[in-house]
Write a protein that holds these residues in place. Structure first.
Motif, PDB file in Angstrom:
ATOM      1  N   MET A   1      52.781  90.696  49.590  1.00  0.00           N
ATOM      2  CA  MET A   1      52.846  90.982  48.313  1.00  0.00           C
ATOM      3  C   MET A   1      53.736  89.901  47.619  1.00  0.00           C
ATOM      4  O   MET A   1      54.789  89.787  48.188  1.00  0.00           O
ATOM      5  CB  MET A   1      53.518  92.475  48.432  1.00  0.00           C
ATOM      6  N   LEU A   2      53.102  89.767  46.482  1.00  0.00           N
ATOM      7  CA  LEU A   2      54.102  88.425  45.600  1.00  0.00           C
ATOM      8  C   LEU A   2      54.684  89.247  44.383  1.00  0.00           C
ATOM      9  O   LEU A   2      54.055  89.858  43.764  1.00  0.00           O
ATOM     10  CB  LEU A   2      53.177  87.594  44.948  1.00  0.00           C
ATOM     11  N   SER A   3      56.002  89.129  44.485  1.00  0.00           N
ATOM     12  CA  SER A   3      56.881  89.845  43.407  1.00  0.00           C
ATOM     13  C   SER A   3      56.728  89.239  42.037  1.00  0.00           C
ATOM     14  O   SER A   3      56.214  88.185  41.916  1.00  0.00           O
ATOM     15  CB  SER A   3      58.318  89.942  43.789  1.00  0.00           C
ATOM     16  N   LYS A   4      56.762  90.145  41.029  1.00  0.00           N
ATOM     17  CA  LYS A   4      56.888  89.312  39.560  1.00  0.00           C
ATOM     18  C   LYS A   4      57.579  88.341  39.550  1.00  0.00           C
ATOM     19  O   LYS A   4      57.522  87.056  39.029  1.00  0.00           O
ATOM     20  CB  LYS A   4      57.132  90.439  38.567  1.00  0.00           C
ATOM     21  N   ASN A   5      58.843  88.262  40.277  1.00  0.00           N
ATOM     22  CA  ASN A   5      59.794  87.251  39.958  1.00  0.00           C
ATOM     23  C   ASN A   5      59.297  85.794  40.781  1.00  0.00           C
ATOM     24  O   ASN A   5      59.451  84.754  40.091  1.00  0.00           O
ATOM     25  CB  ASN A   5      61.179  87.495  40.789  1.00  0.00           C
ATOM     26  N   LYS A   6      58.734  85.964  42.028  1.00  0.00           N
ATOM     27  CA  LYS A   6      58.072  84.746  42.441  1.00  0.00           C
ATOM     28  C   LYS A   6      56.897  84.195  41.600  1.00  0.00           C
ATOM     29  O   LYS A   6      56.607  82.984  41.562  1.00  0.00           O
ATOM     30  CB  LYS A   6      57.528  85.471  43.987  1.00  0.00           C
ATOM     31  N   ILE A   7      55.874  85.200  41.220  1.00  0.00           N
ATOM     32  CA  ILE A   7      55.117  84.421  40.419  1.00  0.00           C
ATOM     33  C   ILE A   7      55.726  83.919  39.085  1.00  0.00           C
ATOM     34  O   ILE A   7      55.218  82.685  39.060  1.00  0.00           O
ATOM     35  CB  ILE A   7      54.013  85.730  39.767  1.00  0.00           C
ATOM     36  N   LYS A   8      56.400  84.509  38.823  1.00  0.00           N
ATOM     37  CA  LYS A   8      57.301  83.872  37.492  1.00  0.00           C
ATOM     38  C   LYS A   8      57.931  82.459  37.941  1.00  0.00           C
ATOM     39  O   LYS A   8      57.689  81.461  37.255  1.00  0.00           O
ATOM     40  CB  LYS A   8      58.417  84.721  36.768  1.00  0.00           C
ATOM     41  N   PHE A   9      58.592  82.483  39.107  1.00  0.00           N
ATOM     42  CA  PHE A   9      59.045  81.079  39.647  1.00  0.00           C
ATOM     43  C   PHE A   9      58.029  80.012  39.746  1.00  0.00           C
ATOM     44  O   PHE A   9      58.071  78.881  39.353  1.00  0.00           O
ATOM     45  CB  PHE A   9      59.882  81.475  40.760  1.00  0.00           C
ATOM     46  N   ILE A  10      56.853  80.397  40.343  1.00  0.00           N
ATOM     47  CA  ILE A  10      55.668  79.386  40.889  1.00  0.00           C
ATOM     48  C   ILE A  10      55.418  78.921  39.410  1.00  0.00           C
ATOM     49  O   ILE A  10      55.035  77.936  39.226  1.00  0.00           O
ATOM     50  CB  ILE A  10      54.601  80.366  41.598  1.00  0.00           C
ATOM     51  N   ARG A  11      54.885  79.838  38.646  1.00  0.00           N
ATOM     52  CA  ARG A  11      54.377  79.411  37.212  1.00  0.00           C
ATOM     53  C   ARG A  11      55.339  78.468  36.218  1.00  0.00           C
ATOM     54  O   ARG A  11      54.873  77.649  35.695  1.00  0.00           O
ATOM     55  CB  ARG A  11      53.809  80.565  36.666  1.00  0.00           C
ATOM     56  N   SER A  12      56.774  78.812  36.584  1.00  0.00           N
ATOM     57  CA  SER A  12      57.598  77.794  35.946  1.00  0.00           C
ATOM     58  C   SER A  12      57.455  76.605  36.377  1.00  0.00           C
ATOM     59  O   SER A  12      57.926  75.652  35.426  1.00  0.00           O
ATOM     60  CB  SER A  12      59.117  78.542  36.180  1.00  0.00           C
ATOM     61  N   LEU A  13      57.118  76.143  37.402  1.00  0.00           N
ATOM     62  CA  LEU A  13      57.018  74.813  37.907  1.00  0.00           C
ATOM     63  C   LEU A  13      55.810  73.922  37.086  1.00  0.00           C
ATOM     64  O   LEU A  13      55.724  72.677  37.458  1.00  0.00           O
ATOM     65  CB  LEU A  13      56.859  74.868  39.387  1.00  0.00           C
ATOM     66  N   GLU A  14      55.263  74.523  36.198  1.00  0.00           N
ATOM     67  CA  GLU A  14      54.418  73.676  35.423  1.00  0.00           C
ATOM     68  C   GLU A  14      55.409  72.997  34.359  1.00  0.00           C
ATOM     69  O   GLU A  14      54.896  71.873  33.848  1.00  0.00           O
ATOM     70  CB  GLU A  14      53.708  74.640  34.667  1.00  0.00           C
ATOM     71  N   GLN A  15      56.590  73.402  34.109  1.00  0.00           N
ATOM     72  CA  GLN A  15      57.566  72.682  33.177  1.00  0.00           C
ATOM     73  C   GLN A  15      58.673  71.868  33.883  1.00  0.00           C
ATOM     74  O   GLN A  15      59.114  72.047  34.940  1.00  0.00           O
ATOM     75  CB  GLN A  15      58.169  73.739  32.413  1.00  0.00           C
ATOM     76  N   LYS A  16      58.776  70.648  33.515  1.00  0.00           N
ATOM     77  CA  LYS A  16      59.450  69.699  33.878  1.00  0.00           C
ATOM     78  C   LYS A  16      61.040  70.330  34.091  1.00  0.00           C
ATOM     79  O   LYS A  16      61.634  70.019  35.097  1.00  0.00           O
ATOM     80  CB  LYS A  16      59.560  68.534  33.308  1.00  0.00           C
TER      81      LYS A  16
ATOM     82  N   LYS B   1      43.475  87.260  47.667  1.00  0.00           N
ATOM     83  CA  LYS B   1      43.012  86.458  46.669  1.00  0.00           C
ATOM     84  C   LYS B   1      43.350  86.732  45.216  1.00  0.00           C
ATOM     85  O   LYS B   1      43.542  85.621  44.552  1.00  0.00           O
ATOM     86  CB  LYS B   1      41.450  86.154  46.635  1.00  0.00           C
ATOM     87  N   ASP B   2      43.333  87.798  44.758  1.00  0.00           N
ATOM     88  CA  ASP B   2      43.615  88.218  43.416  1.00  0.00           C
ATOM     89  C   ASP B   2      45.073  87.965  43.071  1.00  0.00           C
ATOM     90  O   ASP B   2      45.568  87.554  42.058  1.00  0.00           O
ATOM     91  CB  ASP B   2      43.416  89.710  43.125  1.00  0.00           C
ATOM     92  N   GLU B   3      45.934  88.175  44.179  1.00  0.00           N
ATOM     93  CA  GLU B   3      47.391  88.031  44.185  1.00  0.00           C
ATOM     94  C   GLU B   3      47.560  86.721  43.877  1.00  0.00           C
ATOM     95  O   GLU B   3      48.445  86.093  42.920  1.00  0.00           O
ATOM     96  CB  GLU B   3      48.211  88.495  45.295  1.00  0.00           C
ATOM     97  N   LEU B   4      46.784  85.705  44.680  1.00  0.00           N
ATOM     98  CA  LEU B   4      46.956  84.262  44.666  1.00  0.00           C
ATOM     99  C   LEU B   4      46.542  83.799  43.042  1.00  0.00           C
ATOM    100  O   LEU B   4      47.333  82.730  42.547  1.00  0.00           O
ATOM    101  CB  LEU B   4      46.300  83.633  45.666  1.00  0.00           C
ATOM    102  N   ALA B   5      45.575  84.281  42.797  1.00  0.00           N
ATOM    103  CA  ALA B   5      45.142  83.900  41.418  1.00  0.00           C
ATOM    104  C   ALA B   5      46.119  84.069  40.257  1.00  0.00           C
ATOM    105  O   ALA B   5      46.331  83.427  39.307  1.00  0.00           O
ATOM    106  CB  ALA B   5      43.746  84.512  40.933  1.00  0.00           C
ATOM    107  N   ARG B   6      46.879  85.228  40.480  1.00  0.00           N
ATOM    108  CA  ARG B   6      47.817  85.407  39.319  1.00  0.00           C
ATOM    109  C   ARG B   6      49.128  84.580  39.437  1.00  0.00           C
ATOM    110  O   ARG B   6      49.574  84.344  38.392  1.00  0.00           O
ATOM    111  CB  ARG B   6      48.449  86.969  39.622  1.00  0.00           C
ATOM    112  N   ALA B   7      49.277  83.807  40.332  1.00  0.00           N
ATOM    113  CA  ALA B   7      50.387  82.929  40.681  1.00  0.00           C
ATOM    114  C   ALA B   7      49.727  81.375  40.277  1.00  0.00           C
ATOM    115  O   ALA B   7      50.564  80.393  39.885  1.00  0.00           O
ATOM    116  CB  ALA B   7      50.897  82.902  41.906  1.00  0.00           C
ATOM    117  N   SER B   8      48.626  81.311  40.513  1.00  0.00           N
ATOM    118  CA  SER B   8      48.168  79.779  40.492  1.00  0.00           C
ATOM    119  C   SER B   8      47.974  79.394  38.791  1.00  0.00           C
ATOM    120  O   SER B   8      47.848  79.795  37.918  1.00  0.00           O
ATOM    121  CB  SER B   8      46.616  79.912  40.985  1.00  0.00           C
TER     122      SER B   8
END
Lengths: 252, 252
Positions: free
Chosen positions: B1-16, B68-75
């Motif tokens: 289970m991927l928490s909202k915070n983790k998804i946010k953290f992962i996606r934040s790495l798009e920004q320098k 796979k659906d959860e992974l897609a949300r973080a990807s």
């Protein structure tokens, strides 16, 4: 003033279906449009007044003067410029025998529009005038490809053909080169001034049906030979390394 | 289970900004993550159960099993795969004197993340282990660059430095090459086994401050020489042609 219908028409050219129906393609930006005018028939030119004033001699079947904001509404670019143009797709005849007298490229399902555009630019740099493309190769007239050619598409002709049939129709004895991981060192053999160099798909390389028709298998050696390294080079990069070596041999 | 915070953290790495704060970067996909594991410290591994079962020996500071659906949300990818990983950015020491004994690259404000990734892959192919990047060069840890390196970043070290100062700090006599439209034919002179090859910005080439420190000016000749052609090659393509020629000279 740009009508809603014209905006719709311009933007529809992002899709292959409409490009094919209309036999048209879109190019944007001062440099690119300038490079293509005079090489392709311009069906519609959309430009700011400043651009028009700076380019008095330009002719098109239809010209529309717009504000920058209007241009931005029709543009597919993130940073729209001063001009865009819709050109007619040219009809080239394709004679395989050209490969008996000059070096040509063949692309076996190169998928990425940016890679295709870069390859056209490389071909132009190295004086290659004809590229035979398998039916599954990306469309030259995709706006991303058009932009990536940086105008080189004005001097290089792409022919979409059934590639195995094309290769079989070459004059007897025409060298057909391709790069393979088990090929022979590119630098350790004579390269001809004419013939075909086949480059393969980004993921799968050259397909089996085309590979059978390659009669000179090449390898771009890594350095030092045998070192752990990336498994391959990007297809446009490999095209450049191979073309550079063919042309070097003709000079030195 | 991927928490909202983790998804946010992962996606934040798009920004320098966040990559820098966290000294972390994101890599996605089976092949790429597999290539980087063991070379970089893995802070967070997010994978499907199928992937985990197929890769039993993998260690990470934290592992999350997802659908796979959860992974897609973080990807950040259009077509998410079975695994993504957050790695720590390594800290490399940078000693300019390495250029006295082996060939290195220097990038003077290469802007495009895809070009940078492709250049890292080229360096790896040609056995170049160090790239000096001007501060204005695209960030290696941009997810687009990471993906474009195809794993080559595991073997090539990038050093972000003030490029003029770096070049001035080279051991005396170190050759510093650069490509210019008025340079000398790449194929008509001896090339050394060590030194620095500078590649410039996509639009502007090598900056004046760096150009002054280049002591061997090269030209990639087009073919036939003097023919009307594109004005330049893409910077990654030019890098490949130059590196191939440096390495050819060491073999033949």
């Amino acid at each position: 003033m740009l009508s809603k219908n014209k905006i719709k028409f311009i933007r529809s050219l992002e899709q292959k279906k409409y490009r094919k129906e209309e036999q048209a393609f879109l190019a944007e930006g001062n440099k690119l449009v300038g490079d293509l005018l005079g090489h392709f028939e311009c069906r519609l030119l959309v430009a700011t007044e400043a651009w028009q004033t700076a380019h008095p001699g330009v002719t098109a079947e239809e010209t529309v003067v717009v504000s920058k904001d209007e241009l931005a509404r029709a543009s597919l670019l993130k940073a729209p410029q001063e001009v865009l143009a819709v050109f007619r797709q040219p009809a080239y005849s394709c004679d395989p025998s050209v490969a008996a007298t000059e070096l040509c490229l063949a692309l076996d399902d190169v998928q990425d529009p940016g890679n295709l555009g870069t390859i056209v630019r490389i071909a132009d740099w190295f004086g290659i005038r004809h590229i035979f493309c398998s039916i599954g190769t990306a469309d030259l007239y995709n706006p991303k490809t058009v932009q990536a050619t940086m105008g080189a598409m004005a001097r290089v002709r792409l022919h979409y053909v059934a590639l195995p049939e094309l290769l079989q129709a070459l004059p007897e004895g025409t060298p057909v080169y391709g790069t393979f991981l088990d090929g022979s060192d590119l630098y350790a053999q004579p390269l001809s001034a004419a013939g075909v160099v086949v480059m393969g798909n980004e993921g799968n390389g050259i397909s089996a049906g085309v590979a059978r028709l390659v009669n000179r298998r090449l390898l771009i050696p890594n350095y030092p030979v045998g070192a752990p390294t990336s498994e391959s080079l990007n297809v446009a990069v490999a095209t450049a390394v191979v073309c550079a070596e063919f042309r070097r041999g003709l000079r030195h």
